[in-house]
Design a protein around this motif. Structure first.
Motif, PDB file in Angstrom:
ATOM      1  N   UNK A  47      11.607   4.074   1.584  1.00 63.77           N
ATOM      2  CA  UNK A  47      11.579   5.234   2.483  1.00 63.77           C
ATOM      3  C   UNK A  47      12.767   6.161   2.180  1.00 63.77           C
ATOM      4  N   UNK A  48      13.934   5.589   1.965  1.00 63.45           N
ATOM      5  CA  UNK A  48      15.105   6.388   1.615  1.00 63.45           C
ATOM      6  C   UNK A  48      14.908   7.083   0.271  1.00 63.45           C
ATOM      7  N   UNK A  49      14.273   6.372  -0.673  1.00 62.53           N
ATOM      8  CA  UNK A  49      13.998   6.957  -1.995  1.00 62.53           C
ATOM      9  C   UNK A  49      13.111   8.190  -1.876  1.00 62.53           C
ATOM     10  N   UNK A  99       5.427   1.100   9.235  1.00 64.47           N
ATOM     11  CA  UNK A  99       4.723  -0.040   9.817  1.00 64.47           C
ATOM     12  C   UNK A  99       5.295  -1.348   9.285  1.00 64.47           C
ATOM     13  N   UNK A 100       5.564  -1.386   7.998  1.00 62.80           N
ATOM     14  CA  UNK A 100       6.140  -2.588   7.404  1.00 62.80           C
ATOM     15  C   UNK A 100       7.507  -2.894   8.017  1.00 62.80           C
ATOM     16  N   UNK A 101       8.308  -1.849   8.237  1.00 62.30           N
ATOM     17  CA  UNK A 101       9.628  -2.032   8.853  1.00 62.30           C
ATOM     18  C   UNK A 101       9.484  -2.544  10.284  1.00 62.30           C
ATOM     19  N   UNK A 157       4.775   7.064   3.762  1.00 63.57           N
ATOM     20  CA  UNK A 157       5.773   6.902   4.823  1.00 63.57           C
ATOM     21  C   UNK A 157       5.241   6.142   6.050  1.00 63.57           C
ATOM     22  N   UNK A 158       4.024   6.435   6.571  1.00 67.23           N
ATOM     23  CA  UNK A 158       3.528   5.652   7.725  1.00 67.23           C
ATOM     24  C   UNK A 158       3.403   4.164   7.407  1.00 67.23           C
ATOM     25  N   UNK A 182       0.842  -1.194   0.000  1.00 63.63           N
ATOM     26  CA  UNK A 182       0.000   0.000   0.000  1.00 63.63           C
ATOM     27  C   UNK A 182       0.881   1.249   0.000  1.00 63.63           C
ATOM     28  N   UNK A 183       1.962   1.220   0.778  1.00 64.09           N
ATOM     29  CA  UNK A 183       2.899   2.343   0.781  1.00 64.09           C
ATOM     30  C   UNK A 183       3.539   2.549  -0.585  1.00 64.09           C
TER      31      UNK A 183
END
Length: 637
Positions: free
Chosen positions: A178-180, A162-164, A157-158, A143-144
């Motif tokens: 996220x870094x991208x 959550x996945x992390x 980002x949220x 979804x992210x």
């Protein structure tokens, strides 16, 4: 740059194959019914990847039992493997109608929507999956990813966080994405922190090195970009073809064109054929820099044939190619046929004007610059620059300088505009100020003279016009070093040597100028060459050069000059008289020719009855008063 590391079909297929061995959906129905036998047969076809036969057999199972969930699930998977997305979606929907909490159906239905780039629909599916499986990191990650592809970073980002935190199979990919996002937002410190945390958990991850390579690339740290991108390739040479592309780009931007070509070639061989056109464009830039004209033109054609996007990079690289080989006709065509809105209209007209100017089509150039000046966005540097050029066409040099100053104030390229200002001052004979502006251009951009070597020619002329003729030689030598294939440098240096009475050097340069393919003023060069030979005492060489000029141009004055040199050599009177007679035959209204014939007659024959008619004719045609004195001394009043 938005880089999505994952080709969707890869993950879709991987997941479908995962279904084959997944215990939660693979287990057979625990009965010995006919339906079970048919299901086992269908599933055997599925495992063998015989998709059409599997579909037929799963359909047979469904016909016997319309509520058989697994038959719908695997029939949908079989359709998916045959790229029949509509039928796959219909089957997964049926699974969810019969079993709303079926985790596998939520996953593959979401992935199919994702594969079709139907990101909003995919988000709805993954959201439903989260309602039932709130601890499943897969749903949050994808979804992210969909939010990311919709440029909705605030919602992406949220989900990635959550996945992390769930530390599932997609946690590493969530870090990368996220870094991208932080890199795309130019928040490089945050991106760096995320990558540091990532490498503590995943020290030898190919995706991590790839992302950090792009992180360095975006900051113009091409050396470290190459190190990390090549590390990702070392970990898995088949990982991602685009890694080779970015290595090539980073090397090209460091001036390593030959090494860059190797990586572009690998990218084109390994890459997705629908996107490898970027590799062709990169090769164009390298071949242009390496002065390999044929390969450069071949690859721009390959790029265009592959339906490569006509974006700003395309226009820039093709413009550099055409500029390199002074292909101004193609430049005009390039900026006339561009796709709508790829380049802002006033900039387009500006570029057209530059191309027309280099073709010496001044009317077309002026019209293009006028359009550039009065269309499109206001207060753009190239609009003021265009106004300055229009003023220059109207010989309003002071007005053009005012406009060029405005171009600098609005962010225009300082070196380029200083050069233009210098040229206007040069045209206005304000040589010292012109020289200062040319100096500023080279001071601001140390490479400017390499792309604009004509600046040395102007400086040489300025030195000549301000009494520093010896210094002009240095400027001419610089120009010839930059443009050894151009005639104009040798021609101007030849004139310098001629004025310094260094005739041997002037002859050498005039002959070099004549040998160049771009020599457009050969008649003038020949004229100087004749003078250099004649003044250095090589009169026979001067006559040979005049023979060539007469063959090419049939100008009566050249016969007269040849007759003079023949007379100086005391060649037979018949040869001298033949040339001056030809001058008179071609231009009987030129009194000077009659005067010269009279003088030749005096030299070779003292019979005044042969001399006087020509001197009288010369006077009738209005030659200077000195001739009258000569006539009176030889023929009387």
């Amino acid at each position: 740059m938005k880089e999505n590391l994952f080709r969707t079909n890869f993950f879709l297929i991987a997941f479908l194959l995962y279904l084959i061995s997944s215990s939660d959906v693979m287990s057979s129905v625990n009965d010995s019914s006919v339906i079970q036998t048919k299901y086992d047969k269908a599933f055997t076809y599925y495992k063998k990847e015989q998709w059409p036969q599997a579909i037929i057999c799963f359909t047979d199972v469904i016909r016997e039992d319309p509520s058989y969930v697994k038959a719908y699930l695997y029939r949908g998977a079989s359709y998916g493997m045959m790229n029949n997305s509509d039928s796959a979606i219909a089957n997964y929907r049926k699974v969810l109608m019969l079993d709303p909490k079926n985790k596998s159906a939520h996953k593959v239905l979401g992935l199919v929507r994702y594969d079709l780039k139907e990101y909003n629909e995919a988000i709805l599916v993954f959201t439903k999956g989260i309602e039932y499986y709130s601890s499943e990191g897969f749903f949050y990650y994808y979804r992210g990813l969909c939010y990311f592809l919709l440029d909705n970073y605030s919602l992406a980002l949220p989900d990635l966080d959550k996945s992390i935190s769930l530390a599932g199979k997609n946690a590493a990919e969530a870090y990368i994405l996220k870094a991208t996002i932080k890199r795309n937002e130019k928040k490089f410190n945050e991106a760096s922190s995320i990558l540091e945390e990532f490498f503590l958990k995943y020290p030898d991850n190919k995706m991590g090195y790839y992302e950090r390579g792009l992180f360095y690339f975006d900051q113009n740290d091409f050396k470290n970009a190459v190190i990390d991108l090549e590390k990702s390739i070392t970990l898995d040479p088949e990982f991602y073809a685009k890694a080779y592309f970015w290595v090539a780009e980073a090397k090209r931007l460091q001036g390593q064109d030959s090494e860059a070509l190797e990586n572009y070639n690998i990218y084109i061989l390994k890459g997705d054929p629908t996107v490898t056109n970027k590799g062709y464009l990169g090769r164009v830039a390298c071949y242009t820099n390496l002065n390999r004209k044929t390969e450069a033109y071949t690859n721009i054609q390959l790029y265009e044939n592959s339906k490569g996007t006509r974006n700003a990079s395309y226009y820039l690289i093709k413009q550099q190619l055409l500029d390199k080989y002074d292909d101004y006709k193609s430049l005009v065509a390039l900026y006339t046929s561009k796709e709508k809105d790829e380049i802002e209209d006033s900039m387009l007209y500006f570029k057209q004007g530059i191309a027309y100017e280099n073709l010496d089509q001044r009317t077309e150039a002026e019209n293009a610059f006028k359009k550039a000046a009065f269309t499109g966005k206001p207060n753009q540097w190239y609009k003021w620059y265009s106004k300055g050029l229009v003023a220059a066409y109207e010989k309003d040099y002071k007005g053009s300088i005012v406009e060029f100053n405005k171009a600098i104030e609005t962010g225009g390229p300082y070196a380029k505009i200083s050069f233009a200002k210098g040229f206007m001052l040069y045209q206005d004979k304000n040589y010292l100020e012109a020289y200062k502006e040319f100096g500023k251009a080279m001071e601001v951009d140390s490479q400017f003279a390499q792309t604009h070597p004509e600046i040395y020619l102007y400086n040489a002329n300025i030195k000549n016009n301000t009494g520093s003729s010896k210094q002009s030689l240095g400027e001419l030598n610089k120009y010839i070093t930059q443009k050894p294939t151009s005639y104009i440098g040798y021609y101007n240096r030849g004139k310098y040597y001629y004025l310094q009475k260094e005739y041997a050097l002037s002859v050498e340069d005039f002959n070099k100028a004549l040998s160049k393919t771009d020599a457009t003023d050969k008649e003038s060069i020949y004229s100087f060459l004749v003078n250099a030979y004649n003044d250095s005492g090589k009169k026979l060489e001067a006559i040979k050069t005049l023979d060539k000029m007469i063959e090419l141009y049939r100008e009566p004055s050249y016969y007269m000059i040849r007759s003079t040199i023949k007379s100086d050599l005391n060649l037979p009177y018949k040869e001298v008289l033949g040339d001056i007679n030809m001058s008179i035959a071609m231009d009987a209204g030129n009194g000077y020719y009659y005067f010269m014939r009279g003088m030749y007659k005096q030299k070779y024959d003292t019979d005044t009855t042969q001399i006087c008619p020509d001197l009288i004719k010369a006077l009738q045609l209005g030659v200077p008063t000195e001739v009258k004195l000569i006539k009176e001394s030889l023929c009387g009043k």
